[in-house]
Write an enzyme that holds these catalytic residues in place. Structure first.
Site, mmCIF file in Angstrom:
data_model
loop_
_atom_site.group_PDB
_atom_site.id
_atom_site.type_symbol
_atom_site.label_atom_id
_atom_site.label_comp_id
_atom_site.label_asym_id
_atom_site.label_seq_id
_atom_site.Cartn_x
_atom_site.Cartn_y
_atom_site.Cartn_z
ATOM 1 N N HIS A 193 0.847 -1.200 0.000
ATOM 2 C CA HIS A 193 0.000 0.000 0.000
ATOM 3 C C HIS A 193 0.880 1.247 0.000
ATOM 4 O O HIS A 193 1.291 1.731 1.056
ATOM 5 C CB HIS A 193 -0.902 -0.027 1.242
ATOM 6 C CG HIS A 193 -1.947 1.046 1.281
ATOM 7 N ND1 HIS A 193 -3.295 0.766 1.239
ATOM 8 C CD2 HIS A 193 -1.855 2.401 1.374
ATOM 9 C CE1 HIS A 193 -3.985 1.903 1.311
ATOM 10 N NE2 HIS A 193 -3.127 2.906 1.393
ATOM 11 N N HIS A 239 1.250 4.970 -2.389
ATOM 12 C CA HIS A 239 0.834 5.822 -3.511
ATOM 13 C C HIS A 239 2.084 6.425 -4.153
ATOM 14 O O HIS A 239 2.885 7.059 -3.458
ATOM 15 C CB HIS A 239 -0.083 6.934 -3.017
ATOM 16 C CG HIS A 239 -1.347 6.437 -2.391
ATOM 17 N ND1 HIS A 239 -2.531 6.336 -3.081
ATOM 18 C CD2 HIS A 239 -1.610 6.012 -1.132
ATOM 19 C CE1 HIS A 239 -3.479 5.872 -2.272
ATOM 20 N NE2 HIS A 239 -2.941 5.662 -1.088
ATOM 21 N N HIS A 251 -9.695 1.303 -0.496
ATOM 22 C CA HIS A 251 -9.543 2.014 0.772
ATOM 23 C C HIS A 251 -10.901 2.033 1.471
ATOM 24 O O HIS A 251 -11.911 2.438 0.880
ATOM 25 C CB HIS A 251 -9.121 3.462 0.521
ATOM 26 C CG HIS A 251 -7.697 3.636 0.110
ATOM 27 N ND1 HIS A 251 -7.125 2.980 -0.949
ATOM 28 C CD2 HIS A 251 -6.720 4.446 0.629
ATOM 29 C CE1 HIS A 251 -5.863 3.368 -1.066
ATOM 30 N NE2 HIS A 251 -5.588 4.248 -0.133
ATOM 31 N N GLU A 262 -10.731 3.636 7.119
ATOM 32 C CA GLU A 262 -9.747 4.569 7.679
ATOM 33 C C GLU A 262 -10.531 5.657 8.422
ATOM 34 O O GLU A 262 -10.226 6.006 9.553
ATOM 35 C CB GLU A 262 -8.902 5.181 6.561
ATOM 36 C CG GLU A 262 -7.861 6.171 7.023
ATOM 37 C CD GLU A 262 -7.088 6.817 5.866
ATOM 38 O OE1 GLU A 262 -6.018 7.378 6.131
ATOM 39 O OE2 GLU A 262 -7.558 6.784 4.705
ATOM 40 N N ASP A 300 2.049 3.975 2.967
ATOM 41 C CA ASP A 300 1.010 4.840 2.411
ATOM 42 C C ASP A 300 1.624 5.970 1.577
ATOM 43 O O ASP A 300 1.760 5.850 0.366
ATOM 44 C CB ASP A 300 0.123 5.372 3.542
ATOM 45 C CG ASP A 300 -1.253 5.810 3.077
ATOM 46 O OD1 ASP A 300 -1.566 5.657 1.883
ATOM 47 O OD2 ASP A 300 -2.037 6.299 3.918
ATOM 48 N N ASP A 301 1.978 7.087 2.223
ATOM 49 C CA ASP A 301 2.607 8.247 1.566
ATOM 50 C C ASP A 301 3.788 8.673 2.439
ATOM 51 O O ASP A 301 3.693 9.644 3.206
ATOM 52 C CB ASP A 301 1.603 9.408 1.452
ATOM 53 C CG ASP A 301 0.303 8.991 0.780
ATOM 54 O OD1 ASP A 301 0.289 8.845 -0.443
ATOM 55 O OD2 ASP A 301 -0.701 8.799 1.500
#
Length: 329
Positions: free
Chosen positions: A12, A14, A192, A195, A273-274
């Site tokens: 996961h 981006h 997603h 969250e 994630d980021d």
């Protein structure tokens, strides 16, 4: 073995969200573009909450304007991931940002990213696969051309389809057409959910989009019957603890439900994630999990095998990666 050198599987991440601030600033300078409000005085990405995070994310992404920009970005992101022991990463790719959903333009961007991924595999020993994501807050109609981009380029490199963005826009079923299109093209599915949305959002996503993985999924913990169903059905959660803490989806590492989910039999995996947005790396995630929950090398080995089993890759790739995981024991 340190957590840095431990081989890791990440599901996961981006691509644009993994762009280091210095990379984005450098690209903006080359193009003569202003980036007002994107960075704080220390040069980090600046945002106060999730909605601001989305705006800053899209402002930073606007600097990326060509296939060559994405080739350079992919190479940079993969080199940094490899420095933290990542041997396989699935990156979320958004044709919305790469040609606006036009299949012909998307093919050009994709070719550039694949070239960089092949170079990273040869030089840094990291394998990448792409999971195309539509952007939830762009709406269901905008998801359709993205699903067509995914279907037209499905294959050895583009292996999955998903949805990201603002989770509270619409309901999962609104995007069913896009997921049906991707499924018919042979792509594997993730989304997603959970969250920000509660357990009902997780349950509706699984029911209406027929996904095998959920991005985040942490609020499932609020409904233990759902947690047990996730465990029974083998639904895999792509958990990003550092992201959840940074965005205040949870109050602290100590309050994160990943340990409870895992103890109840849910298949959990670890991702960033980021990463630059949340000041994290895969090494940092492992360090914090070890500190907070006492997870050891055996736990991380098991987690990586769960991730590998859930990876959207073919059998030969999986077998080669399994050998690398097991050789490090």
């Amino acid at each position: 073995m340190s957590h840095t050198t431990l081989p890791k599987i990440e599901l996961h991440m981006h691509l644009e969200g993994a762009a280091p601030p210095a990379f984005v600033r450098g690209l903006a300078a080359e193009k003569g573009l202003r980036l007002d409000g994107v960075f704080d005085e220390r040069g980090h990405y600046a945002y106060a909450d999730f909605n601001e995070f989305l705006k800053v994310y899209e402002a930073a992404t606007a600097v990326l304007k060509s296939p060559e920009d994405y080739r350079r970005l992919t190479r940079e992101v993969l080199a940094r991931a490899a420095e933290h022991g990542v041997i396989y990463t699935e990156s979320f790719l958004s044709p919305d940002f790469c040609g606006g959903g036009d299949v012909g333009a998307w093919r050009d961007y994709l070719a550039a990213m694949q070239e960089a991924a092949a170079e990273a595999e040869a030089q840094d020993g990291i394998t990448m696969r792409g999971v195309i994501t539509c952007i939830r807050h762009f709406g269901p109609d905008a998801a359709r051309p993205i699903a067509r981009c995914a279907a037209e380029t499905a294959g050895d490199f583009i292996t999955g389809f998903g949805i990201a963005g603002a989770e509270m826009v619409g309901r999962p079923g609104d995007y069913a057409w896009a997921f049906d299109c991707a499924r018919e093209a042979g792509l594997r599915l993730t989304a997603h959910a959970g969250e920000w949305g509660g357990p009902d959002m997780v349950a509706d996503t699984i029911r209406d989009l027929k996904v095998e993985r959920i991005g985040h999924g942490i609020r499932a913990i609020e409904d233990l019957a759902l947690v047990d169903q996730l465990a029974e059905d083998g639904i895999v959660l792509e958990v990003c603890p550092g992201s959840n803490v940074a965005l205040r989806a949870v109050s602290s590492w100590q309050a994160h439900p990943i340990e409870k989910l895992r103890a109840r039999g849910v298949k959990v995996t670890i991702s960033t994630d980021d990463p630059p947005f949340f000041h994290t790396t895969m090494t940092h995630e492992y360090d914090r999990l070890a500190d907070v929950f006492g997870w050891n090398e055996d736990d991380f080995h098991d987690l990586n095998h769960v991730a590998l089993d859930a990876a959207f890759c073919d059998a030969p790739t999986r077998a080669a990666l399994a050998k690398r995981l097991d050789a490090a024991r």
